[in-house]
Design an enzyme around this catalytic site. Structure first.
Site, mmCIF file in Angstrom:
data_model
loop_
_atom_site.group_PDB
_atom_site.id
_atom_site.type_symbol
_atom_site.label_atom_id
_atom_site.label_comp_id
_atom_site.label_asym_id
_atom_site.label_seq_id
_atom_site.Cartn_x
_atom_site.Cartn_y
_atom_site.Cartn_z
ATOM 1 N N ASP A 156 79.084 74.835 24.001
ATOM 2 C CA ASP A 156 78.598 75.078 25.371
ATOM 3 C C ASP A 156 79.615 75.789 26.268
ATOM 4 O O ASP A 156 80.700 75.258 26.519
ATOM 5 C CB ASP A 156 78.273 73.745 26.062
ATOM 6 C CG ASP A 156 77.326 72.862 25.268
ATOM 7 O OD1 ASP A 156 77.609 72.585 24.092
ATOM 8 O OD2 ASP A 156 76.314 72.430 25.851
ATOM 9 N N GLU A 202 73.931 76.806 28.277
ATOM 10 C CA GLU A 202 72.989 76.225 29.247
ATOM 11 C C GLU A 202 73.687 75.645 30.474
ATOM 12 O O GLU A 202 73.021 75.217 31.405
ATOM 13 C CB GLU A 202 72.140 75.143 28.575
ATOM 14 C CG GLU A 202 72.930 73.923 28.193
ATOM 15 C CD GLU A 202 72.130 72.646 28.361
ATOM 16 O OE1 GLU A 202 70.921 72.724 28.557
ATOM 17 O OE2 GLU A 202 72.761 71.583 28.321
ATOM 18 N N ASN A 246 68.822 70.934 27.519
ATOM 19 C CA ASN A 246 68.108 70.227 28.582
ATOM 20 C C ASN A 246 68.233 70.901 29.947
ATOM 21 O O ASN A 246 67.439 70.634 30.839
ATOM 22 C CB ASN A 246 68.586 68.777 28.667
ATOM 23 C CG ASN A 246 70.093 68.670 28.712
ATOM 24 O OD1 ASN A 246 70.788 69.257 27.877
ATOM 25 N ND2 ASN A 246 70.626 67.934 29.656
ATOM 26 N N HIS A 247 69.248 71.786 30.124
ATOM 27 C CA HIS A 247 69.420 72.463 31.416
ATOM 28 C C HIS A 247 68.839 73.876 31.432
ATOM 29 O O HIS A 247 69.145 74.656 32.342
ATOM 30 C CB HIS A 247 70.902 72.525 31.789
ATOM 31 C CG HIS A 247 71.475 71.201 32.203
ATOM 32 N ND1 HIS A 247 71.186 70.599 33.404
ATOM 33 C CD2 HIS A 247 72.292 70.336 31.547
ATOM 34 C CE1 HIS A 247 71.817 69.436 33.493
ATOM 35 N NE2 HIS A 247 72.487 69.254 32.368
ATOM 36 N N HIS A 266 71.007 70.174 19.981
ATOM 37 C CA HIS A 266 71.607 69.906 21.287
ATOM 38 C C HIS A 266 71.298 68.467 21.712
ATOM 39 O O HIS A 266 70.143 68.118 21.948
ATOM 40 C CB HIS A 266 71.017 70.899 22.299
ATOM 41 C CG HIS A 266 71.712 70.909 23.609
ATOM 42 N ND1 HIS A 266 72.876 71.613 23.842
ATOM 43 C CD2 HIS A 266 71.417 70.288 24.776
ATOM 44 C CE1 HIS A 266 73.252 71.431 25.084
ATOM 45 N NE2 HIS A 266 72.389 70.628 25.688
HETATM 46 FE FE LIG Z 1 72.988 69.773 27.534
#
Ligand SMILES: [Fe+2]
Length: 276
Positions: free
Chosen positions: A8, A39, A67-68, A153
């Site tokens: 990330d 993300e 998730n983002h 993820h």
């Molecule tokens: Fe995440």
């Protein structure tokens, strides 16, 4: 063929440091394909069209998310048209974008990249095992693609390890993202799939998972609840995995951790392992 998988990217400073180093890393290890999760790159929440373009221009081939993915709404029309930016395939909505791509490199290698989201300790998504099974019904290593890379993820090591062993021998690599902590379990599973629970973060490790320490502490101690936290941006580290792929099977022959920059002990693999 050699593949660079980066964890990330957190904050815009991570893009600056990656751009400064990516070309040298790719030349040194004869990298044919670069994937990164991004993300959390836009102020720590989501990704914008400009940052995506910037990363693609810097040499990244595919960007994965998690998730983002929708934190910056301006990404919605962009992801609808730019399939090199992925959303998790098992996000349970009818939103724009794709959860996998069959990417063709300049040397005509076809690389299938699949982006999946865990369910344990996270907001619920569709069953990731069903989701990947539906894709894998259509793709077989060396039949219609030369490598298959999965970004899983999520929070839980158990869910990631179960997925990797479920796919062992059918995909090139299953690499985790989201925790922003590089794990030292990168290895090749018994049937040839490379696996790491988390590739780690590209960002500032003098932080709490890439965000300003003081704000995180406030969130836990002084003002329980949620306040947005800016990325820490003084130190720079690149974290990822370099994977050498067998030409005849599409499975992994070498997998080594790359850690380059501040704070963490650096891990710089011997380039001879990746050169013919
Ligand atoms: Fe995440």
């Amino acid at each position: 063929m050699n593949i660079l998988f980066l964890g990330d990217l957190v904050g815009e400073n991570s893009v600056y440091f990656l751009k400064k180093n990516l070309r040298n890393i790719c030349v040194k290890y004869d990298i044919n394909f670069v994937i990164t999760n991004a993300e959390n790159v836009a102020e720590g929440y989501g990704i914008t069209p400009d940052i995506s373009n910037n990363l693609f221009e810097a040499g990244v081939n595919v960007i994965s998310t998690g998730n983002h993915v929708w934190d910056k709404v301006e990404i919605i029309p962009y992801i609808a048209k730019n399939y090199n930016l992925l959303k998790p395939n098992n996000l349970n909505n009818q939103s724009a974008g794709q959860g996998f791509i069959l990417y063709e490199t300049k040397t005509n290698k076809k690389i299938l990249v699949i982006n999946l989201l865990c369910n344990l300790f996270m907001r619920k998504s569709d069953n990731l095992f069903e989701s990947v099974k539906n894709i894998m019904n259509k793709y077989i290593l060396k039949k219609n693609c030369d490598a298959i890379i999965i970004d899983i993820h999520g929070e839980a090591a158990s869910e990631k390890q179960a997925l990797a062993n479920y796919l062992d021998g059918k995909v090139t690599a299953v690499i985790g993202t989201h925790t922003h902590v590089p794990t030292s379990d990168l290895r090749i599973l018994p049937y040839g799939t490379a696996y790491q629970t988390d590739a780690g973060m590209c960002g500032d490790y003098d932080s709490v998972i890439g965000g300003e320490k003081s704000k995180w502490i406030e969130n836990f101690v002084e003002k329980p609840g949620f306040q947005k936290i800016k990325p820490a941006s003084i130190n720079h580290t690149i974290c990822g995995a370099i994977i050498k792929v067998y030409e005849d099977t599409g499975l992994s022959s070498v997998a080594k951790q790359l850690i380059l920059g501040d704070i963490l002990e650096n891990k710089i693999p011997d380039e001879k392992l990746f050169l013919k």
